[in-house]
Design an enzyme around this catalytic site. Structure first.
Site, PDB file in Angstrom:
ATOM      1  CG  ASP A  46      -1.691   1.181   1.509  1.00 24.41           C
ATOM      2  OD1 ASP A  46      -1.884   1.901   0.546  1.00 24.41           O
ATOM      3  OD2 ASP A  46      -2.007   1.776   2.486  1.00 24.41           O
ATOM      4  CG  ASP A  50      -5.837   3.038   0.684  1.00 26.09           C
ATOM      5  OD1 ASP A  50      -5.137   2.225   0.818  1.00 26.09           O
ATOM      6  OD2 ASP A  50      -6.827   3.160  -0.340  1.00 26.09           O
ATOM      7  CG  ASP A  54      -1.467   1.486  -3.624  1.00 25.19           C
ATOM      8  OD1 ASP A  54      -0.209   1.167  -3.931  1.00 25.19           O
ATOM      9  OD2 ASP A  54      -1.674   1.987  -2.748  1.00 25.19           O
ATOM     10  CG  ASP A 123      -8.179 -12.669 -12.451  1.00 24.18           C
ATOM     11  OD1 ASP A 123      -9.137 -13.249 -13.072  1.00 24.18           O
ATOM     12  OD2 ASP A 123      -7.527 -13.031 -11.446  1.00 24.18           O
ATOM     13  CG  ASP A 225     -13.192 -15.917 -12.054  1.00 26.70           C
ATOM     14  OD1 ASP A 225     -12.424 -16.071 -11.082  1.00 26.70           O
ATOM     15  OD2 ASP A 225     -14.461 -15.718 -11.804  1.00 26.70           O
ATOM     16  CD  GLU A 293     -10.929 -20.052 -10.754  1.00 25.98           C
ATOM     17  OE1 GLU A 293     -11.043 -20.409  -9.696  1.00 25.98           O
ATOM     18  OE2 GLU A 293     -11.823 -19.335 -11.354  1.00 25.98           O
ATOM     19  CG  HIS A 358      -7.194 -15.495  -5.057  1.00 24.32           C
ATOM     20  ND1 HIS A 358      -6.906 -16.128  -6.045  1.00 24.32           N
ATOM     21  CD2 HIS A 358      -8.842 -15.149  -5.460  1.00 24.32           C
ATOM     22  CE1 HIS A 358      -7.999 -16.194  -7.102  1.00 24.32           C
ATOM     23  NE2 HIS A 358      -9.000 -15.500  -6.611  1.00 24.32           N
ATOM     24  CG  ASP A 359     -10.392 -18.610  -4.964  1.00 27.31           C
ATOM     25  OD1 ASP A 359     -10.665 -17.685  -4.202  1.00 27.31           O
ATOM     26  OD2 ASP A 359     -10.277 -18.884  -6.200  1.00 27.31           O
TER      27      ASP A 359
HETATM   28  C1  NOJ Z   1     -12.911 -17.746  -8.998  1.00 31.46           C
HETATM   29  C2  NOJ Z   1     -12.000 -16.724  -8.212  1.00 31.46           C
HETATM   30  O1  NOJ Z   1     -10.826 -17.098  -8.155  1.00 31.46           O
HETATM   31  C3  NOJ Z   1     -12.593 -16.296  -6.706  1.00 31.46           C
HETATM   32  O2  NOJ Z   1     -11.860 -15.623  -6.027  1.00 31.46           O
HETATM   33  C4  NOJ Z   1     -13.950 -15.766  -6.858  1.00 31.46           C
HETATM   34  O3  NOJ Z   1     -14.560 -15.568  -5.694  1.00 31.46           O
HETATM   35  C5  NOJ Z   1     -14.854 -16.700  -7.996  1.00 31.46           C
HETATM   36  N1  NOJ Z   1     -14.172 -17.036  -9.091  1.00 31.46           N
HETATM   37  C6  NOJ Z   1     -15.937 -15.731  -8.271  1.00 31.46           C
HETATM   38  O4  NOJ Z   1     -15.567 -14.711  -9.631  1.00 31.46           O
HETATM   39 MG    MG Z   2      -3.471   1.954  -1.091  1.00 32.47          MG
END
Ligand code: NOJ
Ligand code: MG
Length: 572
Positions: A46, A50, A54, A123, A225, A293, A358-359
């Site tokens: 950042d 904030d 970024d 993405d 995605d 994905e 991230h999932d």
């Molecule tokens: C897959 C993404 O990796 C995930 O983070 C997202 O919540 C879902 N698709 C919906 O876009």
């Molecule tokens: Mg920032």
């Protein structure tokens, strides 16, 4: 009797050897031979205080990434968004959310990345927009609005019931009621993420224009995605029940109870992906990659999404390693997984492996910190493009988030199931200082790990035993050695429990990778494999250069070794 003459290989040490074309007789294809690094922009750095990362923060850290030795960055969404799903709910495909900066910041990022030799993958979220996207705002004004058919609408059943039995991934039915126009609209995820209707040619044209918009700004590829979900059966027929509950899918209640045959994996997807590919391929300038994905357990189906030359994806993500928890982190399972990927991708495309994203829970948390080092060695020595999640290179762990600080909508919608993804999205740990150097502001958007005084880039940079030093050494070795980035893969079937071992070879160069997945010592006996020298160890940097006779390889607890095998000249 074999007579062996041994030439001791020199372990990698100098930077001059970093040159990717060094001893590389065939062209370097960046998305095959290089390594991708995923950045979750909110959590990287950042620069305006904030508490949210970024684009300028990413630009500032590009020299770090170039020096780390990765080849491309993939940025999770930074587009204008109400951030209900933290950017995976896009309100404008052709701009930057003010939280992250401006289009000019993006241009600066791309220019600076290219300057230091990094490719940029962005993405692309085709399945759904935000409900705040102007397209949806228009579509919901009336049943005969020109944008109406850009989304999927259905009447209630005569008894007032839902149009079908489809379940949203994030819990609840896939249908939400629109009171103004008195119809249901479809959403595979949150109600705030209405699905686009990809059967509509105007939708396709508008979305493909968005791809061109980013290619014109210099991007080198797209991570798409949930690409296998974008088309639904026109009939909207019910999904049948799932006779075998899928163990991969976390206990997601009604979602896992169905076979997703009508809401995913549509037969026409291949034509759509072909169209997508030709938009990308036809755009002038540079070699770009399309990564998709795809959560698909059937490896035959998974591999059918490939199509390097034939209009499929360059890389359908392989998420098999993400299933690894301590229980599944077993040599036999890994050997079988890699064998499955190797055989399914033959004649289809180039393999790839993902260790974190991230999932999913952090790899250090899934397999333990000691084995996370072994996992990194495995990821960076297998045959196939590795994708590395930010922070895994320093050994970041899941950060427990107390309920009042939880942010992820999935976790909040399905309480009590620990589906929240906040723990793996916490701020990158740069320094031992305040807020781990992530923000100078009062507070980061998610809490920092409690270990950030020791687990951070600054501390680990000066420690040759750190996870960061190991990752860096692996990345350099992989880039320098064609055997590791493009060579053949040969698994070794060993009787001994506890080890996963394989050989990578190219020309005269051969590397034996031996991974001890137990926390006890083991002697791996591979007679007939000759001898070599340790090129890297996950536990003992001082053992680099040590000569090893493969008839008895001593591995310390949780030790992974890359052994540079001597060339064998044999005579009978
Ligand atoms: C897959 C993404 O990796 C995930 O983070 C997202 O919540 C879902 N698709 C919906 O876009
Ligand atoms: Mg920032």
């Amino acid at each position: 009797m074999h007579q062996r003459s041994i030439s001791t290989p020199v372990p990698p040490t100098n930077d001059e050897a970093l040159s990717r074309h060094h001893r590389d007789p065939e062209p370097w294809v960046w998305w095959k031979h290089g390594v991708v690094y995923q950045i979750y922009p909110r959590s990287f750095l950042d620069t305006d205080g904030d508490g949210i990362g970024d684009l300028a923060g990413i630009t500032e850290k590009l020299p770090y990434l170039a020096n780390l030795g990765v080849d491309a960055i993939w940025l999770s969404p930074f587009y204008p968004s109400p951030m209900v799903d933290f950017g995976y709910d896009v309100a404008d495909y052709c701009d930057v959310d003010p939280l992250f900066g401006t289009l000019e910041d993006f241009d600066r990022l791309v220019a600076a990345a290219h300057e230091v030799g990094l490719k940029v993958i962005v993405d692309f979220v085709p399945n759904h927009t935000s409900d705040q996207h102007p397209w949806f705002a228009e579509a919901r004004t009336s049943r005969n609005n020109p944008k109406r058919d850009w989304y999927v609408w259905r009447d209630a059943k005569p008894d007032g019931g839902l149009p079908n039995n489809w379940q949203a991934y994030f819990g609840g039915p896939m249908w939400s009621w629109d009171e103004t126009t008195r119809q249901y609209y479809l959403h595979s995820f949150l109600p705030q993420q209405p699905d686009l209707n990809w059967h509509n040619s105007e939708v396709r044209a508008a979305m493909f224009d968005a791809l061109r918009f980013w290619m014109a700004r210099g991007v080198d590829g797209f991570r798409v995605d949930v690409i296998n979900q974008v088309m639904k059966a026109r009939s909207l027929a019910d999904n049948p029940p799932n006779p075998v509950r899928n163990p991969r899918i976390k206990d997601m209640g009604d979602y896992a109870a169905q076979l997703h045959v009508n809401d995913q994996g549509h037969a026409d997807l291949k034509y759509l992906i072909q169209e997508f590919r030709s938009v990308v391929d036809d755009y002038p300038g540079g070699e770009r990659v399309v990564v998709g994905e795809i959560h698909e357990d059937d490896l035959g189906v998974w591999a059918s999404y490939y199509g390097e030359n034939g209009g499929g994806l360059h890389l359908p993500f392989n998420f098999g390693l993400l299933e690894s928890s301590r229980a599944h982190w077993q040599p036999d399972e890994l050997r079988a997984h890699v064998a499955g990927i190797e055989s399914a991708s033959v004649g289809k495309g180039w393999p790839n492996y993902v260790l974190g994203n991230h999932d999913e829970h952090r790899v250090s948390t899934r397999v333990g910190e000691a084995q996370a080092r072994v996992a990194m060695m495995m990821l960076l020595t297998l045959r196939g493009t590795p994708t590395l999640y930010y922070g895994d290179e320093i050994g970041m762990v899941n950060v427990p988030i107390s309920p009042e600080l939880a942010r992820d909508p999935w976790g909040l919608r399905v309480p009590g199931m620990e589906l929240g993804r906040d723990p793996e999205r916490t701020p990158m740990q740069w320094t031992p200082g305040r807020n781990a150097g992530f923000t100078y502001g009062p507070e980061p958007w998610l809490p920092l790990a409690t270990d950030c005084a020791t687990v951070n880039v600054e501390k680990e940079s000066s420690d040759p035993r750190s996870m960061l030093s190991l990752t860096r050494a692996l990345l350099r070795m992989r880039r320098r050695e064609p055997a590791l980035h493009r060579g053949s893969y040969d698994p070794i079937e060993v009787d001994k429990d506890g080890c996963f071992a394989f050989v990578r070879a190219y020309g005269q160069r051969r590397f034996l990778v031996a991974l001890n997945m137990r926390s006890s010592t083991v002697v791996l006996r591979l007679p007939g494999r000759g001898s070599g020298a340790v090129a890297l160890s996950t536990v003992a940097s001082e053992s680099v250069g040590r000569l090893v006779d493969c008839s008895a390889i001593n591995l310390q607890p949780d030790e992974g070794l890359v052994i540079s095998l001597a060339e064998i000249t044999s005579s009978r």
